[in-house]
Design a protein around this motif. Structure first.
Motif, PDB file in Angstrom:
ATOM      1  N   UNK A  16       4.532 -11.917   0.665  1.00 16.74           N
ATOM      2  CA  UNK A  16       3.797 -10.823   1.223  1.00 16.74           C
ATOM      3  C   UNK A  16       4.703  -8.813   0.771  1.00 16.74           C
ATOM      4  N   UNK A  17       3.543  -8.835   0.226  1.00 13.36           N
ATOM      5  CA  UNK A  17       4.569  -7.123   0.491  1.00 13.36           C
ATOM      6  C   UNK A  17       3.069  -6.186   0.578  1.00 13.36           C
ATOM      7  N   UNK A  18       3.105  -5.031   0.977  1.00 13.19           N
ATOM      8  CA  UNK A  18       2.399  -3.909   1.201  1.00 13.19           C
ATOM      9  C   UNK A  18       2.494  -2.566   0.500  1.00 13.19           C
ATOM     10  N   UNK A  19       1.299  -2.626  -0.366  1.00 12.07           N
ATOM     11  CA  UNK A  19       1.299  -1.974  -1.071  1.00 12.07           C
ATOM     12  C   UNK A  19       0.045  -0.891  -0.560  1.00 12.07           C
ATOM     13  N   UNK A  53      -2.554  -2.039   1.752  1.00 13.20           N
ATOM     14  CA  UNK A  53      -3.441  -2.873   0.551  1.00 13.20           C
ATOM     15  C   UNK A  53      -2.287  -3.997   0.929  1.00 13.20           C
ATOM     16  N   UNK A  54      -2.824  -4.988   1.325  1.00 11.30           N
ATOM     17  CA  UNK A  54      -1.581  -6.219   1.405  1.00 11.30           C
ATOM     18  C   UNK A  54      -1.773  -6.883   0.121  1.00 11.30           C
ATOM     19  N   UNK A  98      -4.659  -1.036  -9.836  1.00 10.98           N
ATOM     20  CA  UNK A  98      -3.572  -0.697  -9.817  1.00 10.98           C
ATOM     21  C   UNK A  98      -3.223  -0.188  -8.517  1.00 10.98           C
ATOM     22  N   UNK A  99      -1.334  -0.327  -8.220  1.00 12.88           N
ATOM     23  CA  UNK A  99      -1.096  -1.216  -6.583  1.00 12.88           C
ATOM     24  C   UNK A  99       0.169   0.219  -7.420  1.00 12.88           C
ATOM     25  N   UNK A 100       0.286   0.600  -6.111  1.00 12.65           N
ATOM     26  CA  UNK A 100       1.611   1.529  -6.058  1.00 12.65           C
ATOM     27  C   UNK A 100       2.804   0.241  -5.184  1.00 12.65           C
ATOM     28  N   UNK A 101       3.371   0.159  -5.629  1.00 13.15           N
ATOM     29  CA  UNK A 101       4.884  -0.214  -5.043  1.00 13.15           C
ATOM     30  C   UNK A 101       5.199   1.208  -3.824  1.00 13.15           C
ATOM     31  N   UNK A 102       5.821   0.965  -2.697  1.00 14.80           N
ATOM     32  CA  UNK A 102       6.230   2.020  -1.632  1.00 14.80           C
ATOM     33  C   UNK A 102       7.255   2.980  -2.168  1.00 14.80           C
ATOM     34  N   UNK A 103       8.072   2.407  -2.739  1.00 13.46           N
ATOM     35  CA  UNK A 103       9.081   2.461  -3.447  1.00 13.46           C
ATOM     36  C   UNK A 103       9.453   2.685  -5.133  1.00 13.46           C
ATOM     37  N   UNK A 104       8.152   3.547  -5.252  1.00 18.16           N
ATOM     38  CA  UNK A 104       7.712   3.750  -6.722  1.00 18.16           C
ATOM     39  C   UNK A 104       7.737   2.651  -7.030  1.00 18.16           C
ATOM     40  N   UNK A 105       7.129   2.530  -8.596  1.00 16.07           N
ATOM     41  CA  UNK A 105       6.455   1.577  -9.297  1.00 16.07           C
ATOM     42  C   UNK A 105       5.057   1.493  -9.389  1.00 16.07           C
ATOM     43  N   UNK A 106       4.383   1.142 -10.480  1.00 16.63           N
ATOM     44  CA  UNK A 106       2.770   0.592 -10.747  1.00 16.63           C
ATOM     45  C   UNK A 106       2.572  -0.681 -11.026  1.00 16.63           C
ATOM     46  N   UNK A 107       1.381  -1.298 -10.210  1.00 18.34           N
ATOM     47  CA  UNK A 107       1.428  -2.837 -11.013  1.00 18.34           C
ATOM     48  C   UNK A 107       0.242  -2.554 -11.050  1.00 18.34           C
ATOM     49  N   UNK A 139      -6.378  -8.318   0.902  1.00 13.74           N
ATOM     50  CA  UNK A 139      -5.416  -8.838   0.308  1.00 13.74           C
ATOM     51  C   UNK A 139      -6.085  -8.327  -1.169  1.00 13.74           C
ATOM     52  N   UNK A 140      -4.738  -9.055  -1.678  1.00 14.00           N
ATOM     53  CA  UNK A 140      -4.406  -9.057  -3.136  1.00 14.00           C
ATOM     54  C   UNK A 140      -3.724 -10.162  -3.705  1.00 14.00           C
ATOM     55  N   UNK A 141      -4.170 -10.769  -4.171  1.00 18.97           N
ATOM     56  CA  UNK A 141      -3.760 -12.282  -4.039  1.00 18.97           C
ATOM     57  C   UNK A 141      -3.228 -12.838  -6.082  1.00 18.97           C
ATOM     58  N   UNK A 142      -1.815 -12.322  -5.845  1.00 21.51           N
ATOM     59  CA  UNK A 142      -1.116 -12.805  -6.922  1.00 21.51           C
ATOM     60  C   UNK A 142      -0.399 -13.179  -7.400  1.00 21.51           C
TER      61      UNK A 142
END
Length: 402
Positions: free
Chosen positions: A98-101, A113-114, A171-180, A203-206
């Motif tokens: 799990x992660x919060x982006x 978003x999760x 396009x998702x963004x991690x809280x500490x930086x970085x794009x997915x 929720x985005x499933x990856x």
């Protein structure tokens, strides 16, 4: 005089005083209707809730860090060797991350978003996941860590309002930086029923390897959460105990929290059972009031028919025959009220089932028989005193009664 003759006379007497009989009958009808409806509604609610809970979570066991004891994903991760230790159980083991982006709702505005990492072909592993459009990413795509994603219904509406999500790029963004950046290959069906809101998160499933490769916090070979989707023949309580023993032997007590959907269902059943008893008891008071009304009507009937009773005794009727006649009248009245009450309750339950989709129509034969038996016992109990009073009348004094 045989009982059939007494039964015929009881019906004639009740029919001769239609309004009075109807008013006495009404109390029993309301009482039996209330008890039957309340008990059955409780059973229907229990069945509907259980069915919806199974649709959302299935028959599953969940393993996660014991947050109540101060553990989290970093202090109590689930590793590959933990998964291998569960292979002999009658369940499909599904690790998850799990992660919060964040995503960009509009230029300069980001919303949470999760992100949930899962194995490939998840609907085959866990039947509670159903695809509405497109497909789920395959096991090969998951193992390769490809940048593909499946969206929950809520996520599809939030990320692509008014547009088809399949084929789009998220396009998702991690809280500490970085794009997915992920290509959407499918959208899940929205959860149904009263528990639909539990699965309505965006929720985005990856694929899990993709999350390991891109997340600044996830560590390769470690998982945050574990779902054991039980096979049909599996005993949930037994499997839960086995999982507890395995994790305690490997990591000691208190590090992991292990729960099952069966325990949720047992809690819900206990709550609804208590509500059934309370509502049934409250409804039973109206049956008590109806019984008192029957007794009053029968006492009035004894007073009005004093001369008739004296005449019958003078013609040879015994006290037991007189007593029997009045008891039959009381029981007939309450049984008729019981039948009408059950019929009205059945109609109400049908309307409730049509109006509330998650309710399952239930009218247990045991409930019906119990309601009719109780109504007959009420007539018998509250008819004893009037019947005894009628049987005890002196025939000479009764003939003189004006």
């Amino acid at each position: 005089m045989n009982p059939l003759e007494n039964l015929r006379m009881a019906f004639e007497s009740l029919w001769a005083n239609k309004l009075r009989s109807f008013l006495a009958l009404l109390g029993i009808v309301i009482g039996v209707f209330s008890v039957t409806a309340m008990v059955s509604l409780g059973q229907m609610a229990t069945a509907g809730i259980t069915q919806d809970l199974e649709a959302i979570a299935g028959r599953s066991i969940f393993v996660q860090p014991n947050f109540n004891e101060g553990h989290d994903f970093s202090t109590a991760p689930i590793r590959e060797e933990d998964l291998r230790s569960l292979e002999g159980l009658p369940a499909v083991v599904i690790p998850q991350l799990f992660g919060n982006l964040q995503y960009e709702a509009r230029p300069g505005e980001r919303r949470s978003i999760q992100l949930q990492g899962t194995p490939g072909d998840l609907p085959r592993l866990d039947p509670t996941f159903k695809i509405a459009r497109g497909r789920y990413f395959t096991e090969a795509e998951a193992r390769g860590g490809l940048a593909v994603a499946v969206l929950s219904d809520r996520a599809a509406k939030d990320l692509f309002p008014g547009r088809e999500a399949v084929g789009q790029v998220v396009r998702l963004f991690y809280p500490g930086g970085g794009r997915l950046e992920l290509t959407v290959v499918g959208v899940l069906a929205p959860p149904a029923g009263i528990f639909g809101g539990l699965g309505a998160a965006a929720t985005v499933y990856a694929p899990i390897p993709l999350v390991w490769n891109t997340s600044p916090t996830a560590r390769r070979g470690e998982y945050a959460f574990l779902v054991l989707s039980l096979k049909k023949e599996a005993d949930a309580a037994q499997v839960k105990r086995q999982v507890e023993r395995i994790f305690e032997a490997r990591h000691g007590k208190g590090r992991y929290q292990i729960t099952s959907t069966e325990s949720f269902q047992d809690t819900l059943r206990s709550i609804t059972r208590i509500l059934q008893v309370l509502l049934g008891g409250i409804a039973g008071l109206s049956l008590l009031v109806g019984g008192i009304g029957i007794m009053n009507i029968m006492l009035v009937s004894v007073t009005e028919r004093t001369r008739e009773i004296g005449l019958r005794k003078a013609l040879g009727a015994t006290s037991s025959q007189i007593r029997q006649q009045f008891l039959i009248e009381a029981v007939v009245l309450t049984l008729l009220g019981g039948v009408l009450g059950v019929a009205l309750a059945a109609g109400l339950l049908l309307l409730v089932t049509l109006a509330v989709p998650f309710f399952v129509y239930i009218l247990s034969p045991i409930t019906v028989l119990l309601a009719l038996a109780v109504s007959a016992l009420v007539g018998l109990f509250f008819g004893v005193w009037p019947a005894a009073r009628a049987a005890a009348l002196n025939p000479i004094e009764a003939l003189r009664y004006e």
